[in-house]
Design a protein around this motif. Structure first.
Motif, PDB file in Angstrom:
ATOM      1  N   GLN A  58      21.064  -5.738   2.732  1.00 52.72           N
ATOM      2  CA  GLN A  58      22.355  -6.399   2.548  1.00 52.72           C
ATOM      3  C   GLN A  58      23.496  -5.399   2.709  1.00 52.72           C
ATOM      4  O   GLN A  58      24.526  -5.698   3.334  1.00 52.72           O
ATOM      5  N   ASP A  59      23.316  -4.201   2.153  1.00 48.70           N
ATOM      6  CA  ASP A  59      24.351  -3.171   2.252  1.00 48.70           C
ATOM      7  C   ASP A  59      24.458  -2.592   3.661  1.00 48.70           C
ATOM      8  O   ASP A  59      25.492  -2.014   4.024  1.00 48.70           O
ATOM      9  N   ALA A  60      23.383  -2.729   4.437  1.00 49.83           N
ATOM     10  CA  ALA A  60      23.421  -2.250   5.822  1.00 49.83           C
ATOM     11  C   ALA A  60      24.167  -3.221   6.729  1.00 49.83           C
ATOM     12  O   ALA A  60      24.695  -2.820   7.773  1.00 49.83           O
ATOM     13  N   ASN A  94      18.565   5.986   1.535  1.00 47.20           N
ATOM     14  CA  ASN A  94      17.741   4.874   2.008  1.00 47.20           C
ATOM     15  C   ASN A  94      18.559   3.861   2.802  1.00 47.20           C
ATOM     16  O   ASN A  94      18.075   3.277   3.772  1.00 47.20           O
ATOM     17  N   ARG A  95      19.805   3.658   2.393  1.00 46.30           N
ATOM     18  CA  ARG A  95      20.664   2.747   3.158  1.00 46.30           C
ATOM     19  C   ARG A  95      20.854   3.261   4.581  1.00 46.30           C
ATOM     20  O   ARG A  95      20.786   2.501   5.548  1.00 46.30           O
ATOM     21  N   PRO A  98      17.960   1.849  -4.342  1.00 46.93           N
ATOM     22  CA  PRO A  98      19.040   1.558  -3.387  1.00 46.93           C
ATOM     23  C   PRO A  98      20.009   2.728  -3.247  1.00 46.93           C
ATOM     24  O   PRO A  98      21.189   2.628  -3.579  1.00 46.93           O
ATOM     25  N   THR A  99      19.502   3.843  -2.742  1.00 47.07           N
ATOM     26  CA  THR A  99      20.313   5.050  -2.599  1.00 47.07           C
ATOM     27  C   THR A  99      21.029   5.061  -1.250  1.00 47.07           C
ATOM     28  O   THR A  99      20.669   4.324  -0.327  1.00 47.07           O
ATOM     29  N   LEU A 100      22.014   5.940  -1.136  1.00 52.06           N
ATOM     30  CA  LEU A 100      22.718   6.095   0.131  1.00 52.06           C
ATOM     31  C   LEU A 100      21.758   6.571   1.217  1.00 52.06           C
ATOM     32  O   LEU A 100      21.819   6.106   2.360  1.00 52.06           O
ATOM     33  N   LEU A 155      19.352  -3.041  -0.076  1.00 51.34           N
ATOM     34  CA  LEU A 155      19.526  -2.047   0.982  1.00 51.34           C
ATOM     35  C   LEU A 155      19.857  -2.701   2.321  1.00 51.34           C
ATOM     36  O   LEU A 155      20.760  -2.248   3.044  1.00 51.34           O
ATOM     37  N   ILE A 165      17.879   2.555   6.740  1.00 49.82           N
ATOM     38  CA  ILE A 165      17.850   1.159   7.188  1.00 49.82           C
ATOM     39  C   ILE A 165      18.846   0.942   8.322  1.00 49.82           C
ATOM     40  O   ILE A 165      18.537   0.282   9.325  1.00 49.82           O
ATOM     41  N   ILE A 166      20.034   1.501   8.178  1.00 46.67           N
ATOM     42  CA  ILE A 166      21.053   1.366   9.225  1.00 46.67           C
ATOM     43  C   ILE A 166      20.539   1.942  10.538  1.00 46.67           C
ATOM     44  O   ILE A 166      20.679   1.326  11.606  1.00 46.67           O
ATOM     45  N   TYR A 184      15.429  -4.255  -4.411  1.00 49.74           N
ATOM     46  CA  TYR A 184      16.178  -3.154  -3.815  1.00 49.74           C
ATOM     47  C   TYR A 184      16.079  -3.156  -2.294  1.00 49.74           C
ATOM     48  O   TYR A 184      17.008  -2.701  -1.611  1.00 49.74           O
TER      49      TYR A 184
END
Length: 211
Positions: free
Chosen positions: A64-66, A28-29, A24-26, A62, A32-33, A58
């Motif tokens: 979820q964080d997007a 990769n986030r 779950p790196t920045l 990812l 996804i965004i 992960y």
């Protein structure tokens, strides 16, 4: 994966992440965004971030964080931000800790169950090699397509849980819910848009109209 997409009649994009190595790196986030924005997504479906496989966990984190960040203009500014946060949904799982899956939306898929099985069968190494090997049943996997489809359909033909039935009754009524054999159920993620009942019916037009 691409063959499964063809069988579903959808476009399939696979990001370059090796099995067991997703983090779950920045970076990769941001990937996804960008993808969510490119699709101009109304709905985003992902696993919950509690799962036995780290890639599944992960992937859930990812996505979820997007959520929400897809509408923030100064994040990944090279791809225009969405005007509205999509509805983010969790796919069904059996895990109980830290909290069990709670279905909000249930879709009767009886009419397309065979198509689902056919599309899933395109993942040959997953369903006819790895999982049978893991369970010690590799020697029992049929060689011909018909037998493999029957095996996969039997494996996916699980009785609907009580919580699934309650959710089906909410959307289809008690009589139609009782006739359902196969369903896809989803939990609404708190970090995306929170749709109304009518918005859900619009997003899932296969749901029956409100009486």
């Amino acid at each position: 994966a691409k063959e499964a997409g063809k069988r579903f009649g959808v476009e399939y994009v696979v990001l370059d992440n090796h099995d067991g190595e997703l983090m779950p790196t920045l970076a990769n986030r941001l990937k996804i965004i960008r993808e969510i924005r490119k699709w101009d997504a109304d709905i985003v479906i992902a696993p919950r971030p509690n799962d036995y496989h780290p890639d599944h966990r992960y992937a859930g984190i990812l996505v979820q964080d997007a959520a929400f960040m897809v509408i923030v203009p100064n994040i990944a500014p090279e791809v225009p931000a969405l005007k509205k946060n999509p509805v983010f949904l969790y796919s069904e799982d059996r895990f109980q800790r830290p909290n069990p899956f709670e279905p909000d939306i249930a879709i009767n898929i009886d009419s397309v169950f065979d198509q689902k099985i056919y599309a899933m069968s395109a993942h040959e190494s997953q369903f006819f090699e790895w999982l049978p090997w893991l369970s010690g049943n590799l020697d029992n996997v049929p060689k011909e397509e018909k037998g493999r489809l029957e095996m996969l359909a039997k494996w996916r033909n699980n009785p609907l849980s009580n919580t699934t039935m309650v959710c089906l009754e909410k959307w289809y009524g008690e009589k139609k819910a009782a006739m359902t054999q196969h369903a896809e159920i989803f939990e609404i993620c708190e970090y995306g848009s929170q749709p109304t009942i009518e918005e859900i019916r619009k997003l899932f037009p296969m749901l029956p109209k409100k009486d």
